[in-house]
Design a protein around this motif. Structure first.
Motif, short mmCIF file in Angstrom:
data_model
loop_
_atom_site.label_atom_id
_atom_site.label_comp_id
_atom_site.label_asym_id
_atom_site.label_seq_id
_atom_site.Cartn_x
_atom_site.Cartn_y
_atom_site.Cartn_z
N GLU A 40 0.99 -1.21 0.05
CA GLU A 40 -0.06 0.09 -0.01
C GLU A 40 1.12 1.43 -0.12
O GLU A 40 0.56 2.40 -0.58
CB GLU A 40 -0.89 -0.02 1.34
CG GLU A 40 -1.98 1.39 0.75
CD GLU A 40 -3.01 0.87 2.27
OE1 GLU A 40 -3.06 2.14 2.70
OE2 GLU A 40 -2.75 0.20 3.18
N VAL A 41 1.82 1.31 0.97
CA VAL A 41 2.56 2.58 0.93
C VAL A 41 3.48 2.55 -0.67
O VAL A 41 3.28 3.74 -1.17
CB VAL A 41 4.02 2.32 1.76
CG1 VAL A 41 4.82 3.20 1.42
CG2 VAL A 41 3.23 2.38 3.82
N LEU A 42 4.10 1.37 -1.13
CA LEU A 42 4.68 1.56 -2.47
C LEU A 42 3.52 2.41 -3.67
O LEU A 42 4.14 2.55 -4.34
CB LEU A 42 5.10 0.39 -2.68
CG LEU A 42 6.75 -0.11 -1.77
CD1 LEU A 42 7.28 -1.12 -2.59
CD2 LEU A 42 7.85 0.87 -1.98
N ASP A 43 2.61 1.52 -4.17
CA ASP A 43 1.66 1.75 -4.22
C ASP A 43 0.86 3.64 -4.31
O ASP A 43 0.95 3.88 -5.23
CB ASP A 43 0.27 1.06 -4.62
CG ASP A 43 0.00 -0.57 -4.50
OD1 ASP A 43 1.35 -0.48 -5.44
OD2 ASP A 43 -0.39 -1.17 -4.64
N SER A 44 0.93 3.87 -3.06
CA SER A 44 0.61 5.61 -2.99
C SER A 44 1.88 6.11 -3.41
O SER A 44 1.45 7.63 -3.58
CB SER A 44 0.59 5.57 -1.63
OG SER A 44 1.69 5.21 -0.77
N ARG A 45 2.96 6.16 -3.27
CA ARG A 45 4.17 6.67 -3.44
C ARG A 45 4.82 8.09 -2.48
O ARG A 45 5.01 8.76 -2.89
CB ARG A 45 4.56 6.98 -5.06
CG ARG A 45 4.29 5.60 -5.84
CD ARG A 45 4.65 6.29 -7.59
NE ARG A 45 4.57 5.31 -8.57
CZ ARG A 45 5.39 4.75 -9.13
NH1 ARG A 45 7.24 5.52 -7.72
NH2 ARG A 45 5.54 3.77 -9.40
N TRP A 46 3.82 7.54 -1.60
CA TRP A 46 3.73 8.37 -0.62
C TRP A 46 4.97 7.31 0.57
O TRP A 46 4.10 6.75 1.19
CB TRP A 46 2.41 9.03 0.34
CG TRP A 46 2.68 10.02 1.57
CD1 TRP A 46 4.07 10.11 2.49
CD2 TRP A 46 1.86 11.38 1.05
NE1 TRP A 46 3.76 11.65 2.88
CE2 TRP A 46 2.67 12.10 2.07
CE3 TRP A 46 0.80 11.40 0.55
CZ2 TRP A 46 1.26 13.10 2.61
CZ3 TRP A 46 0.54 13.10 -0.02
CH2 TRP A 46 0.49 13.63 1.83
N THR A 240 14.26 20.27 13.48
CA THR A 240 15.45 18.98 12.49
C THR A 240 14.36 17.94 12.14
O THR A 240 13.26 18.10 11.43
CB THR A 240 15.67 18.17 13.82
OG1 THR A 240 16.82 17.18 13.37
CG2 THR A 240 14.80 17.79 14.64
N ASN A 241 14.73 16.96 11.43
CA ASN A 241 13.90 15.78 10.54
C ASN A 241 13.96 14.96 11.61
O ASN A 241 15.27 13.69 12.13
CB ASN A 241 14.92 15.14 9.28
CG ASN A 241 14.58 14.51 8.41
OD1 ASN A 241 13.34 14.14 8.86
ND2 ASN A 241 14.99 14.00 7.17
N ALA A 242 13.24 14.44 11.94
CA ALA A 242 12.70 13.85 13.18
C ALA A 242 12.24 12.71 12.84
O ALA A 242 10.78 11.65 14.06
CB ALA A 242 13.02 14.08 14.52
N LYS A 243 11.08 12.30 11.36
CA LYS A 243 10.36 12.24 10.91
C LYS A 243 10.57 10.99 10.91
O LYS A 243 11.40 9.84 10.58
CB LYS A 243 9.84 12.85 9.81
CG LYS A 243 9.24 14.15 9.47
CD LYS A 243 8.68 14.34 8.15
CE LYS A 243 10.16 14.48 6.88
NZ LYS A 243 11.01 15.20 7.25
N LEU A 244 8.83 10.02 11.14
CA LEU A 244 9.16 8.25 11.28
C LEU A 244 8.40 8.03 9.43
O LEU A 244 7.45 8.53 9.09
CB LEU A 244 7.95 8.00 12.51
CG LEU A 244 7.56 6.50 12.34
CD1 LEU A 244 9.66 5.40 12.52
CD2 LEU A 244 6.03 5.75 13.09
N HIS A 245 9.12 7.49 8.96
CA HIS A 245 8.41 7.40 7.87
C HIS A 245 7.68 5.99 8.15
O HIS A 245 7.57 5.11 9.08
CB HIS A 245 10.09 6.71 6.70
CG HIS A 245 10.87 5.62 6.77
ND1 HIS A 245 9.82 4.05 7.05
CD2 HIS A 245 11.74 5.40 7.15
CE1 HIS A 245 11.30 3.70 6.79
NE2 HIS A 245 12.07 4.02 7.81
N GLU A 246 7.01 6.03 6.65
CA GLU A 246 5.47 4.75 6.35
C GLU A 246 6.37 3.54 6.32
O GLU A 246 5.63 3.36 7.04
CB GLU A 246 5.16 5.27 4.45
CG GLU A 246 4.38 6.90 5.01
CD GLU A 246 3.28 6.52 5.75
OE1 GLU A 246 2.71 6.27 5.12
OE2 GLU A 246 3.35 7.01 6.73
N ALA A 247 7.01 3.01 6.11
CA ALA A 247 7.37 2.00 6.32
C ALA A 247 8.37 1.45 7.35
O ALA A 247 7.73 0.01 8.01
CB ALA A 247 9.08 1.52 5.02
#
Length: 395
Positions: A40-46, A240-247
């Motif tokens: 689903e993540v890959l299909d969304s490309r987000w 800063t850059n502290a985001k949690l990525h979708e995977a």
């Protein structure tokens, strides 16, 4: 089964296990559910920047924590730093010396000064009388730690912070899914921080989260997490850059799906270890309050060398030779690590950090393995003085 000292692998015998029984081996959960989410993540490309997986993960973590706000991050260290900055903490922060170095590092890395406080030697909780004595003109916060998911004296600690008008932040890295007086851990103090590192019972490969009931603190932390950007492209503060990525969020959601299963397995393991250790002189398994929610992730053994004749470190070495990988917690205490080394004695921290060890548990550890580990421990401590002598001769 070990029948003689020569049977011990540390003294020349064959190991009890062909492959290691390891502390902290990750729980995985449903691979199909994970792969479906990744598709689903890959299909969304987000792939990052607050996609649907991260948003859902935040909602579910907040629900478990009993708080209205959750800010998911790439790791717990970043979450702790965001909590401190968003709260406006400056100067000195009182914290227990008995914790992972990352707790103190999180403070120092953003220019704060950790003031290390001693702990109760029986459970590792912050020594409140000493904490109050350490409060000075530069003190702006107390950082508490829920050691092994066992919160302690939270009412007294909250009262202390209020009495001195200090911020109160909690490192709750061990305590997701736990409670205090029937309330979920997450809603105490100004903010609490969870870890979802691979070794935690709920993991997102690598990740963390800040939870709070303070809307403004959450808003500031969310903005700081993304370079201080407000809206699409307006930078309004330091960030800063502290985001949690979708995977990672997908893995976190998959872990949450199986949370009840992980807790049951951990509890079963804890009860089996308790039965194996019960009645063995010189050994004490740190108890879990069965009236409270707990994740049972840490099975902690306290070794009294005066009674066993075998020190904690030698017992760990004996087990490691048998392919049982336990570990020390939190040895030797932050006050004996660089750059925090201090000449001020902290006897409670020195005592507990020299005695305790965490045993292998989790969904990968079986009942038969626990029975074997228990038998090894009982065999070793029964012959503790002689094993110590033999190990010293071999050194």
């Amino acid at each position: 089964m070990k029948r003689a000292l020569a049977d011990l692998a540390a003294l020349g015998g064959a190991p009890a296990f062909d492959t290691p029984v390891v502390f902290g081996r990750p729980n995985i959960g449903s691979r199909k559910a994970l792969y479906d989410r990744l598709d689903e993540v890959l299909d969304s490309r987000w792939l990052s920047n607050g996609g649907t997986m991260c948003e859902e993960f935040e909602r579910r973590v907040a629900q478990e924590a009993g708080t209205p706000y959750c800010v998911a991050t790439c790791n717990a260290t970043s979450a702790l730093q965001l909590a401190l900055r968003a709260r406006g903490v400056t100067g000195e922060v009182i914290m227990p010396a008995f914790t992972f170095a990352a707790t103190a590092h999180a403070l120092s890395w953003i220019g704060l000064t950790p003031v290390l406080c001693d702990v109760h030697p029986e459970d590792g909780s912050l020594l409140l009388s000493e904490a109050e004595s350490l409060i000075g003109p530069a003190t702006t916060a107390i950082l508490g730690v829920h050691v092994w998911g066992r919160p302690s004296r939270l009412d007294d600690l909250s009262a202390l912070a209020r009495r001195h008008s200090l911020s109160l932040i909690f490192d709750a890295a061990h305590a997701f899914g736990c409670s205090w007086n029937g309330r979920p851990i997450g809603g105490f103090g100004d903010a609490e921080v969870f870890s979802f590192h691979a070794t935690k019972f709920i993991n997102s490969f690598e990740g963390g989260a800040l939870v709070t009931s303070d809307a403004e603190l959450a808003h500031r932390a969310r903005r700081m997490r993304n370079f201080g950007i407000s809206g699409h492209d307006t930078v309004v503060s330091l960030g800063t850059n502290a985001k949690l990525h979708e995977a990672s969020a997908a893995m976190g959601l998959t872990s949450l799906d199986d949370m009840d299963h992980f807790v049951r397995r951990n509890r079963d393991n804890y009860l089996r270890y308790r039965d194996e250790i019960s009645g063995t002189p010189g050994l004490r398994l740190l108890e879990v309050d069965e009236q409270e929610a707990n994740n049972y992730q840490y099975v902690v053994l306290d070794v009294d060398v005066a009674a066993t004749g075998l020190g904690r470190d030698d017992l760990i070495a004996v087990l490691e030779a048998e392919n049982v990988i336990a570990r020390r917690y939190f040895y030797p205490g932050c006050h004996r690590m660089e750059p925090y080394r201090t000449l001020r004695p902290l006897p409670g921290t020195d005592s507990i950090s020299a005695r305790v060890m965490a045993l292998p548990t989790g969904e990968c550890v079986t009942a038969d393995q626990i029975a074997t580990v228990g038998a090894l421990i009982r065999f070793a401590v029964k012959r503790g003085h002689e094993i110590t002598r033999r190990l010293q001769q071999a050194a």
